[in-house]
Motif scaffolding. Structure first.
Motif, PDB file in Angstrom:
ATOM      1  N   GLN A 206       0.821  -1.200   0.000  1.00  0.00           N
ATOM      2  CA  GLN A 206       0.000   0.000   0.000  1.00  0.00           C
ATOM      3  C   GLN A 206       0.861   1.258   0.000  1.00  0.00           C
ATOM      4  O   GLN A 206       1.929   1.315   0.621  1.00  0.00           O
ATOM      5  CB  GLN A 206      -0.931   0.005   1.209  1.00  0.00           C
TER       6      GLN A 206
ATOM      7  N   TYR B 262      -0.743  -0.347  -7.885  1.00  0.00           N
ATOM      8  CA  TYR B 262      -2.151  -0.096  -7.554  1.00  0.00           C
ATOM      9  C   TYR B 262      -3.026  -1.067  -8.350  1.00  0.00           C
ATOM     10  O   TYR B 262      -2.948  -1.113  -9.579  1.00  0.00           O
ATOM     11  CB  TYR B 262      -2.531   1.344  -7.899  1.00  0.00           C
TER      12      TYR B 262
ATOM     13  N   GLY C 178      -7.583   0.669 -10.240  1.00  0.00           N
ATOM     14  CA  GLY C 178      -6.342   1.001  -9.563  1.00  0.00           C
ATOM     15  C   GLY C 178      -5.892   2.418  -9.848  1.00  0.00           C
ATOM     16  O   GLY C 178      -5.373   3.106  -8.969  1.00  0.00           O
TER      17      GLY C 178
ATOM     18  N   PHE D 150      -4.854   5.378  -7.217  1.00  0.00           N
ATOM     19  CA  PHE D 150      -3.575   6.083  -7.367  1.00  0.00           C
ATOM     20  C   PHE D 150      -3.785   7.589  -7.420  1.00  0.00           C
ATOM     21  O   PHE D 150      -3.104   8.354  -6.714  1.00  0.00           O
ATOM     22  CB  PHE D 150      -2.869   5.586  -8.633  1.00  0.00           C
TER      23      PHE D 150
END
Length: 940
Positions: free
Chosen positions: A3, A343, A351, A355
């Motif tokens: 993460q 991501y 994703g 991001f």
């Protein structure tokens, strides 16, 4: 997935402001071992071996460049590979690129000094120092950053130094380094830096690289003692003016959908500006020293450092993806950077959206900390207060425990302030009352004490009264909401709001993040309330002037998109959230139900207006049944107007205004007078009466023939002005003629194109193809066949920018339409080169949906195609329908960025609806094939 925030915490390293060489400050701070990047000893040995007996200057340069090119390529590849494994470790990467460049420059200097321009007995005038300046001097380099060098001499440059510098530059250019260079004396540096702030800024970040170190020290002493120490105020003013202009050029918004990671608001240049000013004033070498000076708290410094690490990581990935110095996060690159940084798509979100949410959150933090720093300067009187502030003779007064400092609201008594947690909200109310902005000291207190806003405070009646008053009582609620949002207070008080903060919607339609869009919507509502948009928005302004439930309206706008970012329909989820939040805010049961309904159906009016034929009585009848009352109609109308306007500049236009105005007017009439207002026969009778009146100079026999040649839908679906045009076009028309009328329709903000000719199959498709060839976007279209076999078709079109065609462009438009309709141009073939999707737009995903609705119209089947927009789509769809003997009565086109919804009102060849499942399935299959084939062609 690793993460983002965790990765940033694990990769902290100290940002150096200037002076020391990277190998001294970060000997072990590279992304991989130094010898893997550039084995200096091995390369020096290889150079010595290959150059041992070489005397020709050209050959020496050639061999040097070949060896260094291979070494640089290897070093770049090794850094990139290590970065791919640790995609958030920006600081070690920028140091590594700096170290690699240092070695290259020093090796080039070594060859120039020992092989090309050897000087056995240098005089004092032939001393030479190489200094790194700018970002290179700071020790921060992305893969393709400029290499900015200052060649420093004590006096006027000598022929030897000039020849050596020239040889160095040729070798570095052959190495494909982007070198920025200047050759100056110390006197030149001082003179030019005093006159030019760009030169002065580059020297703030100078770093000794090679050559005469004593000369470099002399430059440093003179810069600080004779220039920097006495010109801080001027420098600060220049940097702030430069920052403001840069923001203006980049759009002035932190939430620009394709931000520039270097120059944009909240980007790296803002951080660098802060460093430059900090260095100038405080003479500090590292950012952490700003904590010791009291400029930042330790927590703020960590936040600032994490933001810098993230932004540099993004910039380095951009360079590596494009193979060049690229700082603009375009749509296609956003997807690639997000992928490189790990991501992943989650339920309901891509994703790339996660991001970009991280990106905007970091940009916001940079903005907050920059504000804190600049206000700290004001407190020290380094940066003068604005003249207006100094001239104010009457100071505004704040109620205890607040105070006003530097014309900003702050906390005067911290003990009294924290004795009541509700002051976390009251300070915003006091700021609105006094017309002052929040002081950074107050921002710090609020951001550091968000834990005081707990469940008991959220349930407190007085707290909710204060919050609603911020929305309702001060005339410009967006100011308080935006500051509350940036500081985290809004999300703390309404936790359901937190997921949409800085949430980007990865499409070309929405210009802002979801939270900013929400605040923009509320801003537009406040503007309408203040009477600023009466001329532009007469219906919405009239509704507010007559009076509506303001509390319901503002709360509904605040919550209308609160369900976004999850797999569920955001309208349904948002309504469920509203059911929970509204009672907590203190709304009555009736108001709670109304807000919930508005959130649940906040897209209904927009969808009906833009995706359905408003001339079909069934459309208005069904919408009226859904709305049920004029009160809800008015609320939904205002919400819809604000929602569309809040999407971004250019989204609202006269076409959408006309559609919503028409739908509101018809629906209100039905709700007040009953469904008989929509009687088809009465509409037809009224249309014929208006035509007789408009054509009063016609012969009675001709007029009867014109009125008798059309079927019922013609009279119900066209404005009277278009029926007059068609009457004149059909007058004395022959079977071989094509009559075209192009006219600006001011009310609809579009060009109206009317066609009359002998009817034949596929006509609608050919007209759509002709319009696509000239880049016209069709927003509405309808076609009718007269009893004597003539087709009358009307298209409302706009250019690529969403505007009507200018008069000068109409002849070309007419010519292309005529040639296509006559068969001189085959639209399908001619569109192949035009029907392309731009590279930066290919990253968008739009699922194709095809639906059939036999209930939305009494006499037509409604086919709705929701898919990826492109130039030839309408032509492909209508050609497919024509090939399958589908008669198109009308088409409504709604475009949302890269997504388009094409809606067709159709009958089969026998004039019937498509009731059978197998026929609908077969037609859907054919439409999907046409979309797929066109998309494949457009993406080549």
């Amino acid at each position: 997935m690793n993460q983002p925030q965790e990765a940033l915490r694990d990769s902290a390293s100290e940002p150096t402001l200037l002076t020391q060489a990277p190998e001294e400050t970060a000997a072990d701070g590279l992304i991989c071992p130094a010898a893997e990047i550039f084995d200096a000893n091995a390369i020096r040995a290889e150079l010595d071996a290959q150059l041992e007996d070489v005397t020709d200057a050209m050959q020496i340069r050639k061999i040097t460049v070949e060896i260094l090119n291979a070494a640089r390529k290897n070093g770049m590849e090794r850094i990139a590979a290590a970065f791919a494994e640790r995609p958030f470790d920006a600081r070690p990467v920028t140091r590594s690129y700096t170290r690699l460049t240092d070695w290259i420059v020093k090796t080039v200097l070594h060859v120039a000094e020992t092989r090309l321009h050897k000087l056995n007995n240098p005089t004092a005038a032939e001393r030479l120092t190489i200094v790194a300046v700018g970002g290179y001097g700071r020790g921060e380099m992305a893969p393709f950053s400029d290499v900015d060098l200052l060649f420093l001499t004590p006096y006027k440059i000598t022929p030897w130094a000039e020849s050596l510098i020239e040889s160095m530059l040729y070798m570095m250019w052959d190495l494909r380094l982007k070198v920025g260079h200047a050759s100056r004396t110390i006197k030149d540096c001082l003179k030019l830096a005093r006159e030019d702030y760009t030169i002065r800024t580059s020297l703030v970040e100078y770093r000794y690289l090679a050559g005469d170190e004593e000369l470099a020290g002399e430059l440093a002493d003179k810069l600080w003692n004779e220039l920097f120490s006495t010109t801080a105020t001027d420098f600060i003013e220049a940097k702030l003016a430069e920052r403001a202009e840069r923001h203006r050029k980049q759009g002035g918004q932190r939430y620009v959908v394709e931000p520039n990671v270097k120059e944009g608001k909240g980007g790296l240049r803002d951080m660098q500006s802060l460093y430059w000013i900090a260095k100038y004033i405080n003479h500090v070498a590292t950012a952490s020293e700003l904590v010791d000076r009291g400029v930042f708290t330790p927590d703020e410094y960590v936040t600032f450092h994490q933001a810098e690490e993230f932004l540099w990581a993004v910039r380095c990935h951009l360079h590596l993806i494009t193979g060049r110095a690229m700082d603009q996060l375009t749509f296609d690159l956003q997807v690639e950077v997000a992928d490189r940084m790990g991501y992943n798509d989650t339920n309901g979100r891509r994703g790339v959206e996660i991001f970009m949410q991280d990106y905007f959150r970091h940009a916001t933090r940079v903005g907050e900390l920059t504000r804190i720093f600049l206000t700290s300067l004001e407190a020290e009187h380094t940066k003068p207060e604005p003249m207006l502030t100094r001239l104010l003779t009457r100071k505004r007064k704040a109620r205890p425990p607040y105070a006003i400092e530097q014309n900003r609201i702050t906390v005067g008594d911290e003990k009294a302030f924290f004795s009541d947690p509700l002051n976390m909200l009251r300070i915003f109310e006091e700021g609105m009352r006094t017309g002052t902005l929040l002081h950074p000291n107050a921002m710090r207190l609020l951001a550091a004490n968000l834990d005081l806003i707990d469940d008991s405070m959220r349930a407190d009646k007085e707290a909710n009264r204060i919050f609603l008053d911020l929305l309702l009582k001060h005339g410009n609620p967006e100011r308080a909401l935006r500051r509350m949002n940036e500081l985290g207070v809004l999300s703390a008080f309404v936790p359901e709001f937190a997921p949409i903060v800085a949430m980007m919607q990865f499409n070309m339609y929405h210009h802002y993040t979801v939270d900013e869009h929400t605040i923009q919507c509320i801003s537009h509502l406040a503007q309408i309330e203040r009477g600023e948009l009466v001329e532009e928005l007469p219906v919405a302004s009239g509704i507010l002037k007559r009076g509506i439930n303001r509390k319901v309206m503002y709360v509904a706008l605040l919550l209308h998109d609160i369900g976004k970012g999850r797999p569920e329909d955001h309208s349904i989820l948002g309504a469920q959230i509203a059911r929970k939040v509204c009672p907590r805010l203190g709304l009555s049961k009736k108001d709670c139900e109304t807000v919930e309904w508005l959130v649940r159906y906040h897209l209904l009016m927009s969808d009906v207006a833009q995706k359905r034929d408003l001339s079909d009585p069934r459309t208005v009848r069904d919408f009226a049944k859904a709305v049920k009352s004029v009160e809800r109609l008015d609320l939904l109308t205002v919400l819809t107007v604000c929602d569309i306007r809040g999407v971004g500049p250019g989204t609202w236009n006269n076409w959408k205004a006309m559609l919503l105005r028409d739908l509101h007017q018809q629906t209100k009439s039905v709700l007040e007078n009953g469904m008989e207002e929509l009687n088809r026969n009465s509409r037809e009778t009224e249309a014929k009466r208006q035509l007789r009146e408009a054509l009063s100079d016609w012969d009675a026999k001709e007029l009867r023939a014109e009125i008798g040649r059309h079927y019922g839908p013609y009279w119900q679906g066209l404005p009277a002005s278009a029926q007059v045009v068609f009457a004149n076009q059909l007058r004395d028309i022959t079977d071989s003629e094509i009559r075209i009328d192009l006219e600006l329709d001011h009310d609809r903000d579009a060009t109206r194109a009317c066609f009359a000719m002998a009817d034949h199959p596929g006509l609608f498709s050919r007209m759509a193809g002709a319009l696509a060839l000239v880049g016209a976007n069709v927003v509405d279209a309808r076609t009718y066949t007269s009893k004597d076999g003539y087709a009358t078709a009307i298209f409302w079109i706009q250019d690529a920018d969403g505007h009507p065609y200018e008069q000068a462009r109409l002849p070309r438009l007419r010519n292309m339409i005529e040639r296509t309709l006559k068969g001189e141009v085959i639209a399908r073939e001619a569109l192949k080169d035009k029907d392309k999707i731009k590279k930066r737009e290919k990253a968008f995903r739009v699922q194709t949906h095809v639906t059939f609705d036999n209930e939305g119209s009494d006499i037509y089947t409604i086919i709705e195609v929701d898919t990826r927009d492109r130039a030839g789509l309408l032509h492909d769809l209508t050609r497919t329908l024509a090939a399958n003997n589908v008669y198109i009565a009308s088409a409504v086109i709604a475009t949302y960025g890269e997504q388009v919804v094409d809606v067709f009102y159709v009958k089969d060849m026998f004039g019937l609806k498509f009731h059978q499942d197998h026929r609908r399935e077969a037609l859907e299959r054919k439409l999907r094939e046409a979309i797929s084939q066109g998309a494949e062609r457009a993406n080549k």
